[in-house]
Design an enzyme around this catalytic site. Structure first.
Site, mmCIF file in Angstrom:
data_model
loop_
_atom_site.group_PDB
_atom_site.id
_atom_site.type_symbol
_atom_site.label_atom_id
_atom_site.label_comp_id
_atom_site.label_asym_id
_atom_site.label_seq_id
_atom_site.Cartn_x
_atom_site.Cartn_y
_atom_site.Cartn_z
ATOM 1 N N GLU A 130 10.795 -10.311 1.111
ATOM 2 C CA GLU A 130 10.122 -9.613 0.010
ATOM 3 C C GLU A 130 11.103 -8.755 -0.796
ATOM 4 O O GLU A 130 10.974 -8.649 -2.019
ATOM 5 C CB GLU A 130 8.984 -8.748 0.563
ATOM 6 N N TYR B 161 2.462 -13.578 -2.766
ATOM 7 C CA TYR B 161 1.404 -13.573 -1.745
ATOM 8 C C TYR B 161 1.092 -15.000 -1.255
ATOM 9 O O TYR B 161 -0.038 -15.272 -0.858
ATOM 10 C CB TYR B 161 0.145 -12.910 -2.292
ATOM 11 N N HIS C 232 1.075 -2.038 -1.096
ATOM 12 C CA HIS C 232 1.463 -3.123 -0.196
ATOM 13 C C HIS C 232 2.665 -2.660 0.604
ATOM 14 O O HIS C 232 3.519 -1.935 0.090
ATOM 15 C CB HIS C 232 1.870 -4.374 -0.991
ATOM 16 N N LYS D 292 0.298 -0.624 -6.279
ATOM 17 C CA LYS D 292 -0.498 -1.662 -6.943
ATOM 18 C C LYS D 292 -1.130 -1.151 -8.252
ATOM 19 O O LYS D 292 -1.190 0.053 -8.494
ATOM 20 C CB LYS D 292 -1.567 -2.165 -5.967
ATOM 21 N N ASN E 154 -6.390 -1.625 -3.073
ATOM 22 C CA ASN E 154 -6.067 -0.648 -2.030
ATOM 23 C C ASN E 154 -4.699 0.019 -2.214
ATOM 24 O O ASN E 154 -4.070 0.438 -1.250
ATOM 25 C CB ASN E 154 -6.222 -1.284 -0.643
HETATM 26 P P1 GTP Z 1 -0.621 -5.781 2.068
HETATM 27 O O1 GTP Z 1 0.326 -4.700 2.433
HETATM 28 O O2 GTP Z 1 -1.037 -5.729 0.615
HETATM 29 O O3 GTP Z 1 -0.159 -7.146 2.510
HETATM 30 O O4 GTP Z 1 -1.966 -5.413 2.860
HETATM 31 P P2 GTP Z 1 -2.304 -5.659 4.377
HETATM 32 O O5 GTP Z 1 -1.132 -6.233 5.110
HETATM 33 O O6 GTP Z 1 -2.886 -4.384 4.881
HETATM 34 O O7 GTP Z 1 -3.463 -6.726 4.257
HETATM 35 P P3 GTP Z 1 -3.365 -8.337 4.262
HETATM 36 O O8 GTP Z 1 -1.954 -8.787 4.307
HETATM 37 O O9 GTP Z 1 -4.313 -8.817 5.291
HETATM 38 O O10 GTP Z 1 -3.992 -8.683 2.838
HETATM 39 C C1 GTP Z 1 -3.180 -8.640 1.679
HETATM 40 C C2 GTP Z 1 -3.956 -8.012 0.547
HETATM 41 O O11 GTP Z 1 -5.016 -8.861 0.172
HETATM 42 C C3 GTP Z 1 -4.651 -6.677 0.877
HETATM 43 O O12 GTP Z 1 -3.819 -5.559 0.770
HETATM 44 C C4 GTP Z 1 -5.736 -6.629 -0.166
HETATM 45 O O13 GTP Z 1 -5.242 -6.178 -1.418
HETATM 46 C C5 GTP Z 1 -6.121 -8.091 -0.300
HETATM 47 N N1 GTP Z 1 -7.294 -8.389 0.517
HETATM 48 C C6 GTP Z 1 -7.389 -8.455 1.870
HETATM 49 N N2 GTP Z 1 -8.642 -8.734 2.257
HETATM 50 C C7 GTP Z 1 -9.369 -8.833 1.109
HETATM 51 C C8 GTP Z 1 -10.735 -9.107 0.825
HETATM 52 O O14 GTP Z 1 -11.562 -9.316 1.705
HETATM 53 N N3 GTP Z 1 -11.090 -9.141 -0.494
HETATM 54 C C9 GTP Z 1 -10.187 -8.918 -1.516
HETATM 55 N N4 GTP Z 1 -10.598 -8.964 -2.790
HETATM 56 N N5 GTP Z 1 -8.902 -8.662 -1.270
HETATM 57 C C10 GTP Z 1 -8.496 -8.607 0.005
HETATM 58 MG MG MG Z 2 -0.017 -7.925 4.459
#
Ligand code: GTP
Ligand code: MG
Length: 138
Positions: free
Chosen positions: A126, A49, A115, A9, A112
């Site tokens: 994807e 997303y 992805h 990212k 973070n």
């Molecule tokens: P991905 O691999 O990026 O999909 O991460 P994940 O599977 O561990 O998390 P998830 O699919 O639940 O969320 C997708 C992405 O949304 C996360 O990786 C974060 O970058 C973002 N995200 C999740 N929760 C929050 C939040 O509370 N605030 C913000 N700003 N971003 C969030």
């Molecule tokens: Mg995810």
């Protein structure tokens, strides 16, 4: 063998961490079979997303993903989807296990660093979003 989609990212590419993160994948036994650095528009990030479209952080997420270059990669290996998520660590770096990418490099739950696809159907979708079959070289 299984394939999964990874995205390094913008927070990580900005801090010049592409190589360090790719090394973590390789050390875990994952093979990088496709890789490119691109700049997404906010609209493209929103398409990618789309499953999160109703979440309160969707605007923030798509703006962040369009804020700088990303490196999209296809990782291949036995159990690649689960293995990659293990190497990534928990979504929130505060909860991520020591030694994981997010524990070492992530700045916040939003920014973070990586992805990773979370299931086989998502991985297939994807990978097809970013790559043609000709670009995957195992
Ligand atoms: P991905 O691999 O990026 O999909 O991460 P994940 O599977 O561990 O998390 P998830 O699919 O639940 O969320 C997708 C992405 O949304 C996360 O990786 C974060 O970058 C973002 N995200 C999740 N929760 C929050 C939040 O509370 N605030 C913000 N700003 N971003 C969030
Ligand atoms: Mg995810």
């Amino acid at each position: 063998t299984e394939r999964t989609l990874s995205i390094i990212k913008p927070d990580a590419t900005k801090r010049n961490l592409t190589g360090k993160i790719a090394a973590k994948f390789e050390e875990a036994g994952l093979r990088i079979v496709a890789s490119k650095r691109i700049l997404l528009t906010k609209e493209q990030a929103g398409k990618f997303y789309a499953v999160h479209a109703e979440r309160p952080f969707f605007g923030e997420l798509t703006e962040f993903m369009a804020s700088g270059p990303v490196v999209v990669q296809v990782l291949e290996g036995e159990g690649a989807i689960a293995k990659n998520r293990e190497v990534m660590g928990a979504t929130n770096p505060a909860d991520a296990a020591p030694g994981t990418i997010r524990a070492e490099f992530a700045e916040s739950v939003g920014e973070n660093s990586v992805h990773g696809s979370d299931a086989p159907d998502a991985a297939a979708e994807e990978i097809a979003f970013f790559f043609s079959g000709l670009e995957l070289v195992g």
